[in-house]
Design an enzyme around this catalytic site. Structure first.
Site, short mmCIF file in Angstrom:
data_model
loop_
_atom_site.label_atom_id
_atom_site.label_comp_id
_atom_site.label_asym_id
_atom_site.label_seq_id
_atom_site.Cartn_x
_atom_site.Cartn_y
_atom_site.Cartn_z
N TYR A 104 0.91 -1.32 -0.12
CA TYR A 104 -0.01 -0.05 0.11
C TYR A 104 0.89 1.17 0.00
O TYR A 104 0.68 2.26 -0.52
CB TYR A 104 -1.03 -0.07 1.18
CG TYR A 104 -1.93 -1.10 1.23
CD1 TYR A 104 -3.32 -0.69 0.67
CD2 TYR A 104 -1.97 -2.42 1.73
CE1 TYR A 104 -4.23 -1.81 0.39
CE2 TYR A 104 -2.61 -3.32 1.63
CZ TYR A 104 -3.95 -3.19 0.94
OH TYR A 104 -4.75 -3.93 0.83
N ASN A 128 -12.37 -0.24 -5.24
CA ASN A 128 -12.38 -0.49 -6.67
C ASN A 128 -13.64 -1.37 -7.21
O ASN A 128 -13.83 -2.57 -6.66
CB ASN A 128 -11.24 -1.67 -6.81
CG ASN A 128 -10.97 -2.07 -8.10
OD1 ASN A 128 -11.45 -1.46 -8.99
ND2 ASN A 128 -10.39 -3.18 -8.17
N CYS A 136 -6.62 -5.16 -7.90
CA CYS A 136 -6.42 -4.73 -6.52
C CYS A 136 -5.96 -5.85 -5.57
O CYS A 136 -5.31 -5.64 -4.49
CB CYS A 136 -7.51 -4.22 -5.98
SG CYS A 136 -9.08 -5.16 -5.99
N HIS A 137 -5.99 -7.24 -6.20
CA HIS A 137 -5.50 -8.35 -5.36
C HIS A 137 -3.84 -8.25 -5.41
O HIS A 137 -3.46 -8.96 -4.62
CB HIS A 137 -6.04 -9.68 -6.06
CG HIS A 137 -5.65 -9.77 -7.48
ND1 HIS A 137 -6.53 -9.21 -8.38
CD2 HIS A 137 -4.71 -10.51 -8.08
CE1 HIS A 137 -6.18 -9.41 -9.86
NE2 HIS A 137 -4.80 -10.19 -9.30
N GLU A 163 -1.62 -16.19 -10.77
CA GLU A 163 -0.75 -15.57 -11.43
C GLU A 163 0.81 -15.89 -11.10
O GLU A 163 1.70 -15.40 -11.87
CB GLU A 163 -0.97 -13.92 -11.10
CG GLU A 163 -2.16 -13.40 -11.54
CD GLU A 163 -2.24 -11.85 -11.18
OE1 GLU A 163 -1.37 -11.23 -10.81
OE2 GLU A 163 -3.42 -11.49 -11.62
#
Length: 169
Positions: A104, A128, A136-137, A163
């Site tokens: 963040y 979001n 945002c993950h 991912e």
């Protein structure tokens, strides 16, 4: 006109909400992508029109992503939502590469905000409206902990595992 449909995914049923757009592939710009039980997620409203065909191109991109055949999205977003600060944070989210994470604090730095703005960044990330496609993950705590995710921590873990090349069975 506001359109919507639902599609199945490894995260559960996704609610896609969009607006007609002459420039979007398939004619629909995505306004919201929500998962069941999502904090602040969209819900179908009166006057919306269910139209699965309008989301064909968007659904195809999402399915390819979940199958590991796509690492980014070419989806047009419907604009107009969010404060200036939120839109700056969301733009920073769009620039986080597939398979990587930022804290963040790093997102705050990217938008020119002081590191002390991490709570405000977290609030903007949590607001979001486009889960999955606006990644945002990929934002985690400075300690490496997953921290919050409007779709729930197990979905965040599942996306990050996908991912990383280690999708959960």
């Amino acid at each position: 006109m506001t359109l919507y449909t639902t599609i199945d995914s490894p995260l559960g049923e996704l609610l896609l909400v969009g607006e007609e757009s002459p420039t979007a592939e398939g004619g629909t710009a995505l306004a919201s992508l929500s998962v069941p039980g999502q904090k602040g997620g969209a819900s179908v409203q009166g006057g919306w029109k269910r139209d699965a065909e309008a989301f064909g191109a968007i659904a195809a991109e999402l399915h390819a992503y979940f199958e590991g055949r796509r690492t980014g999205f070419g989806i047009e977003y419907a604009v107009g939502r969010g404060t200036d600060f939120q839109r700056r944070v969301w733009q920073a989210l769009d620039s986080i590469p597939y398979g990587t994470t930022l804290s963040y604090g790093e997102v705050a730095e990217r938008i020119g905000a002081p590191r002390a703005a991490v709570r405000a960044v977290g609030t903007a990330v949590g607001a979001n409206p486009l889960l999955v496609v606006r990644p945002c993950h990929r934002v985690i705590a400075a300690s490496g902990a997953l921290s919050g995710y409007a779709g729930g921590p197990e979905r965040k873990r599942r996306l990050l595992d996908l991912e990383s090349g280690h999708p959960a069975a």
